[in-house]
Design an enzyme around this catalytic site. Sequence first.
Site, short mmCIF file in Angstrom:
data_model
loop_
_atom_site.label_atom_id
_atom_site.label_comp_id
_atom_site.label_asym_id
_atom_site.label_seq_id
_atom_site.Cartn_x
_atom_site.Cartn_y
_atom_site.Cartn_z
N THR A 261 0.61 -1.11 -0.11
CA THR A 261 -0.01 0.03 0.10
C THR A 261 0.71 1.14 -0.13
O THR A 261 1.58 1.61 0.75
CB THR A 261 -0.76 -0.02 1.25
OG1 THR A 261 -1.72 -1.12 1.28
CG2 THR A 261 -1.87 1.40 1.24
N LYS A 339 -7.20 1.65 -3.73
CA LYS A 339 -6.87 1.01 -2.36
C LYS A 339 -6.61 2.33 -1.36
O LYS A 339 -7.20 2.04 -0.40
CB LYS A 339 -5.44 0.36 -2.53
CG LYS A 339 -4.75 -0.12 -1.25
CD LYS A 339 -5.66 -1.16 -0.64
CE LYS A 339 -5.28 -1.79 0.77
NZ LYS A 339 -4.11 -2.49 0.72
N LYS A 407 0.31 5.17 8.65
CA LYS A 407 0.92 5.31 7.11
C LYS A 407 -0.13 5.17 6.22
O LYS A 407 0.06 6.23 5.16
CB LYS A 407 1.61 4.02 6.82
CG LYS A 407 2.38 3.84 5.59
CD LYS A 407 2.71 2.65 5.07
CE LYS A 407 1.76 1.24 5.08
NZ LYS A 407 1.08 0.98 3.95
#
Length: 1219
Positions: A261, A339, A407
């Site tokens: 990701t 995503k 993150k």
Amino acid sequence: MCEKLIMFEGELGAGSKCKMVIELLEGIHFVASLEAMSLGAQAGIHPFIIYDIISNAAGNSWVFKNYLPQLLAGNQTKHHFLNTFVRNLGTVLDMAKSLIFPLPLLAVAHQQLLAGSSHELKDGKDATLLKVWEKLSGVNVIDAASEKNYDPEELARKLPTNSDTVKRIGFIGLGAMGFGMATHLLKSKFSVVGYDVYKPTLSRFSNEGGLIGNSPAEVSKDVDVLVVMVTNESQAESVLYGDHSAVGALPTGASIILSSTVSPAFISQLERRLQNEKKNLKLVDAPVSGGVKRASNGTLTIMASGTDEALEHGGSVLSALSEKLYVIKGGCGAGSGVKMINQLLAGVHIASAAEAMAFGARLGLHTRLLFDVITHSAGTSWMFENRAPHMVDNDYTPLSALDIFVKDLGIVSRECSSRRVPLFVSSVAHQLFLSGSASGWGRIDDSAVVKVYETLTGVKVEGKSQVISKESVLKSLPCEWLEDPIEDIIKLTQKNLKTLVVLDDDPTGTQTVHDVEVLTEWSVESLVDEFNRRPKCFFILTNSRALSSEKASALVAEICRNLSTAAKTVGNTDYTVVLRGDSTLRGHFPEEADAAVSVIGEMDAWIICPFFLQGGRYTIGDIHYVADSDRLIPAGETEFAKDASFGYKSSNLREWVEEKTGGRIPASSVASISIQLLRKGGPAAVCENLCSLKKGSTCIVNAATERDMAVFAAGMIQAELRGKKFLCRTAASFVSARVGIISKAPISPSDLGTYRERNGGLIVVGSYVPKTTKQVEELLLQCGHVLKHIEISVDKIAMKSLEEREEAITQAAEMADVFLKSGKDTLIMTSRQLITGKDASESLAINSKVSSALVEIVRRITTKPRYILAKGGITSSDLATKALEAKLAKILGQALAGVPLWELGPESRHPGVPYIVFPGNVGDSKAVAEVVKNWIHPGRLSTEELLLNAERGGYAIGAFNIYNLEGIEAVVAAAEEERSSAILQIHPSALKQGGIPLVACCISAAEQASVPITVHFDHGDSKQQLLEILELDFDSVMIDGSHLSFKENIAYTKHIAALAHSKKLMVEAELGRLSGTEDDLTVQDYEAKLTDVNQAEEFIDTTGIDALAVCIGNVHGKYPASGPNLRLDLLKELYKLSSRKGVHLVLHGASGLPKDIIEECIKCGVTKFNVNTEVRKAYMESLANSQKDLIDVMKSAKEAMKAVVAEKMRLFGSAGKAG
């Protein structure tokens, strides 16, 4: 009618409070959905593409699923919807304000909605909500939704699923997700070479059949496709362009699939850099979603983007890894864009779940019930249903670390800034995760964001288990079936002629049977031998719970094949297979059952029966309970359900079957034998019910008593006699009921004669369940003073270097050998800090390392223990099979209810040694201590305990004066041979010559003896000397003030007795005075004085002594030629007094007393006889014989004294009374 009714008992206004929490979630989810659509549209991703993907992914919510289509279609107007929303959320915020409770997510969502409700369009019309939102966000979502749509799944279906061009795959990043993905590619027949910075993971990957490289460059050589699955952008940068980089080693034309990701901007920049390499390197942007289990099953959701060439080249790899594969148009970065939007929603939904559950707790709602309410409401989301249970359970085992959302929402924050899209709710959610990370919770589960609210407000979201009263539940059930079916079962078993073969996934399944054999290996030859014995039952110890699912399945299939071959060899012997599993529902289900059926064929039904009375496991109303004292706790809410390898959520067994089979067997299709049927219909009703089941059914069995279990077993046998075949997955109680075993009392060491062994017993603890830890704490509390304790560091044996592991193993084995040889019962235990891996398979690998270390320690111990106790299923199995090399054992019975006791077979390293298999989940906190106290080396009981035992048993203990080592050895040797307790007695004159070394020798001999021996100081007539004696670890002292006046004797004795009692020493004192000579102390006849009964009562009351040495005509030394003349009438009077006062009677001068007088004295309450003269005489006479050497002198003296001591033990009646 409602779908589900939930009642909050005693909570006024609970319904309205729940409604407020639901509205809170709806408001946050609504604004988050709008923010997600805005960011997606600005990134060039079609809104309906986002909707189709996210509504089937982790970012989904009820609001997103149900409101977004209407919004995109323009069906919601501002006044129709928004104003009501604003008003309701305002009410929630007012309540929070009154409770002084912060709701940052709701507050910012409310502000956004307020801004929308107050926004007026130029034409003055009642605008659609989406139009209003566009004005606020500055993003044209409506136009984006009007663009031509496409089907991402259809594009994915056009990719090649098989490719001759992909021969070899490199894989960098074998973490929890990466390991599952890489191993699934192996199963899909790809050649995969892997790399990870964590070396143990590389070893695991190699064991799974993968190739390994030592650097990113080494992995990238000669590969067609390189998959990168690292944590973040910096790691991706490092492996691709850092030291020993992958990019430099990749061959021309290779493809990189980046599944981490990362931000769309990073992907776009990476594609440009790869193009500059001039090697025709292709990049596929392919972030994944779905979790560890889906990764290993190849059922991930993948959002892929890139050039057509790149997608086609990597298509076979993407197809192998995914259940849902979406190809997103827009080039590299589009997949990461989707995503990113999914993570935006997922992160907000976790944070909003935390806000909602914390607010619910502040409102006073029962959080477990609140969770149930929300999951059936418009406030639910995929993340709420997945993460809120962690909050309610207060279990933050990291399935996905909190720092991951620091993150991922950081990526969202950067993208919204660069694309100039205001994202208020997601920004606040990011700050909440940052707060959690700053508080030190970054590496635990992301649901720990709730701790931010808990810390700020003091609330606790953890919900108390829905416990119920065991007594009230059991009383509410119908009366048991009146007839005990056990005799019928025994008869039916004889008719049935089927052998029950129990495949036990750990050794604890033998906890309800006796006189049954257990095999630890399953060769066809061994099984033929067992079938030839025609047993009604035997066990095969598979220990499969310690294996991976795949290995467990393969093992069960192998055993079933061998059983089939052996049965045919013997003559088509018929048998029923039972997969004995854990009564708390842990283990490889349905994998082992599937494996068995694949060999022995389809069954009429699978029987699921985890009832186990001794462990407190009940199944009532299809719900499986674990008893905790007087409460019943649903199994899914216990510590066992949180098992790192075999965890589950469902307590209802029907739902548990559906959960464990992944929906293959729906709960609605699972049949059930109810307690009502068992207790009202009996075995016949059970038989009819089983015979009516559709072939291939699964049936659960309710039971609350052993009678219930026996009724079911009788009915099942009847069904088998009608030709039905069953595969049983059960706990231990079913086995004993099925073969008609009648329980017997727990077995003690005296039943087996282990008291004759002098070596210490060995206790090995490996189990990590909290119950075991509590039991070990209690064991050390109760027995720590007599146990030797060796703790093994799990960190050293499982996580450190091979050298450190070897050092820890060697040191433990050497120490244990020394302790056992010296007669010390020894506890070897692993450190209690639970260390888990990144996923279930890694946790199993750590457990395996710990278990193998314990095996190696026990293997290296050369001393044969008096008994062995192994705590924990895996521990006990591995020790039996690997350390002790047992292939066959006989189950003798139980050491405690639910605790099997085996006798190791003749082929083992320690034939005949009692082996106690103590399950990790059985018994209360005192259970292990209770068993150990029964089996522990007798050691040094107190003198008081020796005399109490003598009083109860109608015998007396001999106290023998000691002068040297030969005397000590003579008394101890005689005591061990005669199985008698004894007292080593030191007189002041002997102490004067032998000093402290003599005392130390006595104490050491007492500690190492296999029978109870104590050390007593006799005739202490000096205050100074007695004060010194009290510091020398004696068990008892005699305070001799008989030479003083009565009042002086009382004062002297009282003072010393108080000091002695403070050090837990038994106190003997003398009233009256014996004539005669003992050592260098002589009392003339005229000085002697009989004990006065009246004075004795005052003496006892005032001094607080424990034992009274009486003078009734007994003498020190030799009696006159006319023989002893004891005042037995006086002794009887003193016995009446001592019995009333709880004081023992002691008779000095027992040398020379005939048998009849000794027996009369014992009847009159004497529990201790002092013996000196005859033993001294034997010693002196042995010296008169000429001997060749000093060694011969010592040996002769010892044997002479030993003979006298042994004769006295028999005379006093203590022989044979020490076990």
